[in-house]
Enzyme design. Structure first.
Site, PDB file in Angstrom:
ATOM      1  N   TRP A  37      15.470 -51.919 -11.294  1.00 20.28           N
ATOM      2  CA  TRP A  37      16.445 -51.811 -10.199  1.00 20.28           C
ATOM      3  C   TRP A  37      15.707 -51.412  -8.921  1.00 20.28           C
ATOM      4  CZ3 TRP A  37      16.895 -47.115  -7.718  1.00 20.28           C
ATOM      5  CH2 TRP A  37      16.469 -45.979  -8.399  1.00 20.28           C
ATOM      6  N   GLU A  80      13.097 -35.012  -4.550  1.00 18.85           N
ATOM      7  CA  GLU A  80      12.539 -36.339  -4.869  1.00 18.85           C
ATOM      8  C   GLU A  80      11.604 -36.828  -3.773  1.00 18.85           C
ATOM      9  OE1 GLU A  80      12.827 -37.948  -7.627  1.00 18.85           O
ATOM     10  OE2 GLU A  80      14.613 -37.176  -8.624  1.00 18.85           O
ATOM     11  N   GLU A 118       9.444 -43.358  -9.690  1.00 21.09           N
ATOM     12  CA  GLU A 118      10.018 -42.175  -9.043  1.00 21.09           C
ATOM     13  C   GLU A 118      10.267 -42.410  -7.549  1.00 21.09           C
ATOM     14  OE1 GLU A 118      11.009 -39.105  -9.918  1.00 21.09           O
ATOM     15  OE2 GLU A 118      10.639 -39.313 -12.059  1.00 21.09           O
ATOM     16  N   HIS A 121      13.723 -43.005  -6.198  1.00 22.09           N
ATOM     17  CA  HIS A 121      14.781 -41.989  -6.252  1.00 22.09           C
ATOM     18  C   HIS A 121      15.083 -41.392  -4.873  1.00 22.09           C
ATOM     19  CE1 HIS A 121      13.609 -41.319 -10.757  1.00 22.09           C
ATOM     20  NE2 HIS A 121      13.996 -42.550 -10.487  1.00 22.09           N
ATOM     21  N   GLU A 171      11.286 -33.155 -16.143  1.00 22.76           N
ATOM     22  CA  GLU A 171      12.008 -34.438 -16.193  1.00 22.76           C
ATOM     23  C   GLU A 171      13.380 -34.250 -16.859  1.00 22.76           C
ATOM     24  OE1 GLU A 171      11.125 -37.091 -14.627  1.00 22.76           O
ATOM     25  OE2 GLU A 171       8.948 -37.168 -14.534  1.00 22.76           O
ATOM     26  N   THR A 174      15.644 -32.597 -14.263  1.00 26.77           N
ATOM     27  CA  THR A 174      16.160 -33.503 -13.226  1.00 26.77           C
ATOM     28  C   THR A 174      17.161 -34.482 -13.829  1.00 26.77           C
ATOM     29  OG1 THR A 174      14.121 -34.775 -13.476  1.00 26.77           O
ATOM     30  CG2 THR A 174      14.279 -33.388 -11.546  1.00 26.77           C
ATOM     31  N   ASP A 203      16.225 -43.136 -15.339  1.00 25.23           N
ATOM     32  CA  ASP A 203      14.758 -43.099 -15.171  1.00 25.23           C
ATOM     33  C   ASP A 203      14.201 -41.766 -15.661  1.00 25.23           C
ATOM     34  OD1 ASP A 203      14.733 -45.550 -13.944  1.00 25.23           O
ATOM     35  OD2 ASP A 203      13.900 -44.855 -12.039  1.00 25.23           O
ATOM     36  N   GLU A 204      14.851 -40.682 -15.244  1.00 21.91           N
ATOM     37  CA  GLU A 204      14.360 -39.349 -15.624  1.00 21.91           C
ATOM     38  C   GLU A 204      14.373 -39.212 -17.148  1.00 21.91           C
ATOM     39  OE1 GLU A 204      13.087 -38.137 -13.161  1.00 21.91           O
ATOM     40  OE2 GLU A 204      14.361 -37.987 -11.392  1.00 21.91           O
ATOM     41  N   HIS A 207      11.344 -40.920 -18.500  1.00 17.28           N
ATOM     42  CA  HIS A 207      10.134 -40.146 -18.184  1.00 17.28           C
ATOM     43  C   HIS A 207      10.058 -38.884 -19.062  1.00 17.28           C
ATOM     44  CE1 HIS A 207      10.223 -42.098 -13.903  1.00 17.28           C
ATOM     45  NE2 HIS A 207       9.923 -42.942 -14.862  1.00 17.28           N
TER      46      HIS A 207
HETATM   47 FE   LIG Z   1      11.282 -37.421 -12.556  1.00 15.53          FE
HETATM   48 FE   LIG Z   2      12.993 -38.451  -9.827  1.00 16.46          FE
END
Ligand SMILES: [Fe+2]
Ligand SMILES: [Fe+2]
Length: 333
Positions: A37, A80, A118, A121, A171, A174, A203-204, A207
């Site tokens: 994305w 971020e 990252e 974000h 991670e 967040t 995403d977090e 990760h």
């Molecule tokens: Fe992160």
């Molecule tokens: Fe992030």
């Protein structure tokens, strides 16, 4: 107790020994660029004829977000946006570096791949906040400027074990925070912000999975040093990356932001306890056997830690109104 040549050598060996494993995991733990994305997928398309209507819709929905939640969102976005600091930090971890800047070694590919994911974000949150018309962008931008200028020391001493324990925790923290903002945004009727924070939380989550997996491998190879690193990091406490945020007129800005995060339930002391519990469980800390007395002591400390934090969390009460220049000095709380 910093890294000495004697303590560093076995750690470097462990880091290099899981390099191929990391290389084999990168394509599932990170998304290929072509399938990823991008911020513009979630924002008004200003090249379209109805762009004004699209912007109006975004602003209309954002008007339903409370000042409190806006403060939390700004704090998350500022965090971020200090990504240059985190990439620099990651490249200082012994053995995890990208020596040429274009290295094809797995750790270097991980470092660049993680950073590039990252990077979206802060970009996405920044554009949403700008278009929302709800915040004093100059004040927010000044805070970001200060934060990157001030830097950040997560107290990981360039030690890759401490580093991966830190990132595993961070991670997950967040992920929790963005997910909770997504839920509150939906409740306030802002579907765009709900989707934005949801996709970032996704995403977090990947990760988090990655760093926990790397550290799990390290636990298998080098359990004693791993358990000591875990206990050491918990004794130091996990410092949030935006701790040095500041703005001309706002004293103790980070502390005040985290109070609002706690009060809105976005990120709380209970979450801190839950993260410890999750990591203790995932790395199988309780089941480790054949430990020295010292390592067994660390094991006991870690296994009891979440309960200790939970007890403290129940006693914390956050109250009192506060003003933030990010929202033109209005009072929240
Ligand atoms: Fe992160
Ligand atoms: Fe992030």
């Amino acid at each position: 107790m910093g890294l000495t040549e004697k303590t560093l050598a076995p750690k470097m060996e462990a880091i290099y020994s899981i390099e191929d494993f990391v290389g084999g995991q990168i394509d599932t733990l990170l998304r290929p660029v072509g399938e990823s994305w991008q911020p513009s997928d979630f924002l008004p398309d200003l090249t379209k004829e109805d762009w004004e209507g699209q912007v109006q819709d975004l602003r209309g929905a954002a008007a339903g977000i409370s000042d409190e939640l806006m403060v939390v969102l700004v704090g998350d976005m500022v965090t971020e946006e200090a990504l240059p600091t985190y990439q620099t930090w990651l490249n200082r971890l012994q053995g995890v570096t990208d020596p040429s800047g274009v290295s094809e070694r797995p750790w270097a590919r991980w470092s660049r791949g993680w950073t590039s994911e990252e990077n979206r974000h802060g970009d996405l949150l920044n554009k949403y906040l700008y278009l929302s018309g709800r915040v004093d962008m100059r004040s927010v931008e000044t805070t970001i400027h200060h934060l990157i200028n001030n830097g950040f020391d997560p107290q990981t001493e360039n030690d890759p074990y401490l580093g991966f324990i830190y990132t595993s925790f961070q991670e997950r923290a967040t992920k929790i925070s963005h997910r909770n903002v997504a839920t509150l945004a939906k409740r306030s009727g802002d579907e765009t912000l709900h989707r934005i924070c949801g996709v970032i939380a996704g995403d977090e989550a990947r990760h988090e999975k990655a760093y926990k997996l790397f550290m799990k491998k390290i636990f298998e190879i080098d359990p004693v040093a791993s358990i000591h690193a875990f206990a050491l990091m918990m004794r130091k406490k996990i410092v949030m990356p935006a701790i040095l945020m500041q703005n001309g007129n706002d004293d103790n800005l980070y502390l005040r932001f985290s109070k609002v995060a706690q009060r809105t339930g976005v990120y709380t002391a209970k979450d801190y306890a839950e993260i410890i519990e999750d990591l203790v469980e995932y790395w199988g800390v309780a089941a480790l056997t054949g430990l020295s007395d010292l390592a067994a002591e660390a094991q006991e400390y870690l296994c009891k830690l979440a309960t200790r934090y939970r007890t403290i969390a129940e006693r914390i009460s956050i109250n009192g109104p506060d003003r933030f220049s990010w929202i033109f000095g209005r009072e929240v709380g």
